[in-house]
Enzyme design. Structure first.
Site, PDB file in Angstrom:
ATOM      1  N   HIS A 115       0.845  -1.205   0.000  1.00 61.02           N
ATOM      2  CA  HIS A 115       0.000   0.000   0.000  1.00 61.02           C
ATOM      3  C   HIS A 115       0.877   1.252   0.000  1.00 61.02           C
ATOM      4  O   HIS A 115       0.572   2.237  -0.680  1.00 61.02           O
ATOM      5  CB  HIS A 115      -0.904  -0.003   1.239  1.00 61.02           C
ATOM      6  CG  HIS A 115      -2.148  -0.816   1.088  1.00 61.02           C
ATOM      7  ND1 HIS A 115      -2.147  -2.185   1.032  1.00 61.02           N
ATOM      8  CD2 HIS A 115      -3.445  -0.452   0.962  1.00 61.02           C
ATOM      9  CE1 HIS A 115      -3.384  -2.626   0.890  1.00 61.02           C
ATOM     10  NE2 HIS A 115      -4.201  -1.614   0.856  1.00 61.02           N
ATOM     11  N   HIS A 121       1.269  -3.420   9.385  1.00 62.32           N
ATOM     12  CA  HIS A 121       2.715  -3.303   9.137  1.00 62.32           C
ATOM     13  C   HIS A 121       3.422  -2.650  10.306  1.00 62.32           C
ATOM     14  O   HIS A 121       2.811  -1.934  11.119  1.00 62.32           O
ATOM     15  CB  HIS A 121       2.984  -2.447   7.890  1.00 62.32           C
ATOM     16  CG  HIS A 121       2.560  -3.082   6.613  1.00 62.32           C
ATOM     17  ND1 HIS A 121       3.279  -4.078   5.995  1.00 62.32           N
ATOM     18  CD2 HIS A 121       1.473  -2.880   5.836  1.00 62.32           C
ATOM     19  CE1 HIS A 121       2.654  -4.446   4.895  1.00 62.32           C
ATOM     20  NE2 HIS A 121       1.556  -3.746   4.783  1.00 62.32           N
TER      21      HIS A 121
HETATM   22  C1  LIG Z   1       1.743 -12.751  -7.028  1.00 65.68           C
HETATM   23  C2  LIG Z   1       1.321 -11.360  -6.735  1.00 65.68           C
HETATM   24  C3  LIG Z   1       1.551 -10.283  -7.732  1.00 65.68           C
HETATM   25  C4  LIG Z   1       0.732 -11.142  -5.548  1.00 65.68           C
HETATM   26  C5  LIG Z   1       0.213  -9.801  -5.139  1.00 65.68           C
HETATM   27  C6  LIG Z   1       0.393  -9.687  -3.640  1.00 65.68           C
HETATM   28  C7  LIG Z   1       1.065  -8.422  -3.332  1.00 65.68           C
HETATM   29  C8  LIG Z   1       2.473  -8.210  -3.718  1.00 65.68           C
HETATM   30  C9  LIG Z   1       0.358  -7.481  -2.715  1.00 65.68           C
HETATM   31  C10 LIG Z   1       0.970  -6.155  -2.370  1.00 65.68           C
HETATM   32  O1  LIG Z   1       0.692  -5.895  -1.058  1.00 65.68           O
HETATM   33  P1  LIG Z   1      -0.686  -5.211  -0.680  1.00 65.68           P
HETATM   34  O2  LIG Z   1      -1.162  -4.406  -1.821  1.00 65.68           O
HETATM   35  O3  LIG Z   1      -1.618  -6.212  -0.137  1.00 65.68           O
HETATM   36  O4  LIG Z   1      -0.265  -4.172   0.442  1.00 65.68           O
HETATM   37  P2  LIG Z   1       0.284  -4.452   1.919  1.00 65.68           P
HETATM   38  O5  LIG Z   1       1.626  -5.123   1.791  1.00 65.68           O
HETATM   39  O6  LIG Z   1       0.398  -3.034   2.466  1.00 65.68           O
HETATM   40  O7  LIG Z   1      -0.706  -5.283   2.660  1.00 65.68           O
END
Ligand SMILES: CC(C)=CCC/C(C)=C/COP(=O)(O)OP(=O)(O)O
Length: 283
Positions: free
Chosen positions: A204, A246
């Site tokens: 995010h 986080h």
């Molecule tokens: C195989 C792939 C491309 C998987 C996508 C998962 C991923 C990297 C999400 C990013 O984190 P988030 O958007 O959930 O944010 P946060 O780390 O803040 O929870």
């Protein structure tokens, strides 16, 4: 915890002994198990104990071969001084990690309904959704589809590429670092996949920083809207810690990574001509 031991001035190394007049000290290694046959001893050097340099004396086998190195003013061999740094770096990093975990725990005031700011949790979850990858990918693809100008299509296309790049890079770093999310986090997040169970970095935060820079650069926005974009980016990052998703370092690194990702998007910028060429080659 091994304690410093006073060393006899006349000795050139060997096991530490008690009692001394001019305060030469021998320290047992803080990071290695006590193994008299091979572990190096730290020996305090210098006329003035307060300004003494730490010196690593060598194991018995090496001392016989180079007696001058045990008390020489030239200082310890390069590889010995390097052995001192890791223990100092390790202690510093452990302290920073402890501060990170403690601060993140204290700031997790929306981690659940009965937390101190539990009533703010629904609002923070809305902010969380506003920074999630799926709404951004879907929204950008829709704007690209509905755009009827070449310039609009170019901007939306590159934003789409940046969002995909962000997901891939964050997934790679998460998979490599594999840092668990904070213990006080409730895994009730909106649409999580595979490596999303890991905490470092905050996707995010990377998205908020990258998209914030992108919108401020490529969209003509009035000043109040520009301030709103900046506030949204900061709020997305803050919400990650308030919700307990986080640690502070995950979000701080995420902001830095997202800021750098935008530079990569600019470097890989796809012009309509480039895209037509690529599509032409594929057809
Ligand atoms: C195989 C792939 C491309 C998987 C996508 C998962 C991923 C990297 C999400 C990013 O984190 P988030 O958007 O959930 O944010 P946060 O780390 O803040 O929870």
């Amino acid at each position: 915890m091994p304690s410093p031991k006073v060393k006899n001035p006349g000795r050139s190394g060997g096991s530490p002994v008690l009692g001394s007049s001019n305060g030469r000290y021998e320290f047992l290694s803080l990071t290695k198990p006590l193994n008299r046959s091979s572990s190096p001893h730290l020996q305090r050097q210098g006329s003035d104990p307060t300004t003494a340099r730490l010196r690593v004396s060598e194991s018995p086998t090496r001392r016989r071969g180079s007696s001058s190195s045990t008390g020489s003013a030239s200082g310890p061999p390069e590889e010995d001084t390097l052995r001192l740094n890791p223990s100092f770096i390790r202690v510093a990093l452990s302290s920073l990690l402890a501060i990170d975990l403690w601060t993140s725990k204290r700031l997790g005031v929306c981690a659940c309904e009965d937390s101190s700011w539990g009533s703010m949790r629904p609002l923070m979850k809305l902010v969380e959704i506003s920074g999630h990858g799926i709404p951004w990918l879907a929204g950008t693809a829709y704007c690209l589809y509905k755009s009827d100008s070449a310039a609009g299509q170019e901007v939306m296309l590159n934003l789409l590429m940046g969002l995909v790049l962000d997901l891939v890079l964050v997934a790679i770093v998460k998979a490599v670092v594999r840092r668990r999310r904070p213990a006080h986090n409730r895994m009730d997040m909106f649409a999580t996949f595979s490596v999303d169970c890991y905490s470092f970095p905050s996707g995010h935060a990377t998205r908020a920083a990258m998209c914030g820079r992108f919108l401020l650069t490529h969209l003509v926005l009035a000043a109040p809207l520009r301030v709103l974009v900046l506030l949204w980016s900061c709020l997305v990052g803050l919400s990650r810690v308030l919700l307990g998703r986080h640690n502070v370092t995950d979000v701080m690194f995420g902001f830095w990574m997202g800021y750098c990702q935008y530079n990569l998007v600019e470097m890989l910028w796809l012009s309509p001509q480039t895209l037509q060429t690529l599509l032409g080659q594929l057809a």
